[in-house]
Write a protein that holds these residues in place. Structure first.
Motif: not given
Length: 367
Positions: A47, A67-70, A74, A76-78, A111, A114
Motif C-alpha cells: 500500500e 484500491r492501492t498501488s505498489n 504489474t 501497479r494497482h491492486t 491486480n 481498475e
C-alpha cells in the motif's frame, strides 16, 4: 394487542427504524461533522496510497473495497478488502488469494481490474470495473461486470458490457425503489460557454451520465457521435448515448464533474458527492504538468436518482489538493458515517501516502 399498539406508537414517533425526514437529513449533513478522523492507513507493504473505495453493509457488519498501488506488481494497482463490525475499526484479514512479494498472506483480491465499485444485492456481490488487464498487462478500456457469492472471488459476467472509455471510478447501485441498477458513468459534454477553456479536452468536459437497467443482462451499443475521444486507438467516450445527470452548470467557473458518488438514504432521497476538478495550466500554457488541477467535493440532491440539483459547490474543502468521496455510507439509529480520501498531491502529481477518513454526524447532539 398492547404490544401491537406499542409498536405502532414507536413507529409513528420515529423510534423504530430511522424516521428522519429528507430535509432533516440534508440539514444535518450540510453541517460540519461532529467527529472526523482517519480509519484506514497505508500500513502494508503493498500500500503506497489509497483510492477508489466502496463501503457496503453486509449482514451484521461492513466490507470495504479499496484500491492501492505498489512497486512490485504489474499492473501497479491492486484491489483490497477490509472488514469492520462498527465502521470505525477496520481489519485487513488475509485472503490468501493473490501472491505479493512471495507470499499470499495479504488482503488483495486482484491486480487485473481498475476503477472498481461494488454493490451487495440479495446475497450477491456485483462489481463494476472500467478496465481489465490481460496476461500481457495490456489495459482494455471498457466497463465490465463481475459477480461473486463470497465477496472475494469474482467471475466475469459476460452478459453486461459497456464498450466505452469511461475511466476513473464508475458506480453501480441497486435501487430497490425502482427495482433497477443505477450505473453512473463518466461521460463528456461539449462546452457551449466561452469561459470554459479546458486545455486537455478541447472544450469538452467531464460529466456524469446514468445507465438505468432492470438487469445486468445488457450491452450498450457503441456510439458513433462522441464529442470527445481519448485517442484514435481507444474506444469512444460516452457523449450522447445516455442522459447526463450531473454536470457543471456554472457560467463563471471552469471545472469538471469527475465522479458521481451517489448515496441513497430514503426511497426519495439520493445525495451525490461528486469531485469538482478545477484545472490548472498545462505545459502548452506554461504549466509544469499536463492535465493537472485540484479537486473538492460537492453536494447534490435528487428524489429519484435521475435528476440532481446542486446544493453546495465545495462541500468538503480541508486544504487537501485532491479529495474523493467513498461510495456508500453507514447509517445507524444514532448516526451517519461517511468516508472520504484526501490527497496531498494534485491530479497529475505523483501520489503520496494517504488515509481514508470518517465523518460522523450524530442525529441527536451529544452532550
Amino acid at each position: 394487542m398492547k404490544a401491537l399498539l406499542a409498536i405502532l406508537f414507536l413507529f409513528v414517533n420515529g423510534s423504530v427504524g430511522y424516521g428522519q425526514s429528507n430535509k432533516e437529513i440534508i440539514h444535518l449533513l450540510l453541517n460540519e461533522p461532529d467527529e472526523e478522523f482517519d480509519v484506514l492507513f497505508c500500513d502494508k507493504s503493498w500500500e503506497s496510497h489509497l483510492a477508489f473505495a466502496t463501503i457496503l453493509t453486509v449482514d451484521s457488519g461492513y466490507v470495504m473495497y479499496y484500491r492501492t498501488s505498489n512497486l512490485k506488481t504489474t499492473p501497479r494497482h491492486t484491489y483490497c478488502r477490509a472488514t469492520s463490525i462498527d465502521g470505525i475499526h477496520w481489519d485487513k484479514p488475509d485472503i490468501c488469494l493473490f501472491e505479493y512479494d512471495g507470499s499470499k498472506d495479504n488482503n488483495i483480491i486482484s491486480n487485473r481490474i481498475e476503477g472498481v465499485s461494488v454493490d451487495y444485492v440479495n446475497g450477491t456481490y456485483w462489481m463494476l470495473s472500467d478496465r481489465t488487464y490481460d496476461k500481457k498487462n495490456k489495459a482494455h478500456r471498457e466497463v465490465v461486470a463481475y459477480k461473486s457469492t463470497d465477496g472475494i472471488t469474482f467471475e466475469r459476467y459476460d452478459k453486461f458490457h459497456v464498450p466505452f472509455y469511461c475511466d476513473s471510478q464508475n458506480e453501480i447501485m441497486w435501487d430497490s425503489t425502482s427495482n433497477t441498477f443505477k450505473i453512473y458513468l463518466r461521460s463528456w459534454n461539449k462546452s457551449r460557454g466561452r469561459l470554459r477553456t479546458y486545455h486537455h479536452s478541447h472544450q469538452n468536459y467531464r460529466t456524469v451520465s446514468l445507465l438505468e437497467i432492470p438487469t445486468l443482462d445488457y450491452k450498450l451499443p457503441v456510439g458513433e457521435n462522441a464529442s470527445f475521444k481519448m485517442g484514435k486507438t481507444k474506444p469512444p467516450t460516452i457523449s450522447q448515448e445516455l442522459p447526463i445527470v450531473i454536470k457543471n452548470n456554472s457560467k463563471t467557473e471552469d471545472f469538471d464533474i469527475y465522479c458521481a458518488y451517489v448515496n441513497k438514504y430514503r426511497e426519495d432521497l439520493y445525495i451525490a458527492y461528486p469531485i469538482n476538478y478545477y484545472h490548472t495550466d498545462n505545459i502548452k500554457r506554461g504549466g509544469k504538468i499536463d492535465n493537472d488541477g485540484y479537486g473538492t467535493i460537492g453536494f447534490w440532491t435528487s428524489n429519484d436518482g435521475r435528476q440532481f440539483e446542486e446544493i453546495k459547490r465545495d462541500y468538503i474543502t480541508n486544504g487537501s489538493n485532491w479529495m474523493e468521496t467513498c461510495i456508500g455510507h453507514i447509517e445507524t439509529e444514532e448516526k451517519f458515517i461517511h468516508y472520504y480520501i484526501p490527497f496531498n498531491n494534485t491530479h497529475a502529481e505523483k501520489h503520496r501516502q494517504n488515509t481514508i477518513r470518517a465523518r460522523i454526524h450524530y442525529k441527536k447532539k451529544r452532550h
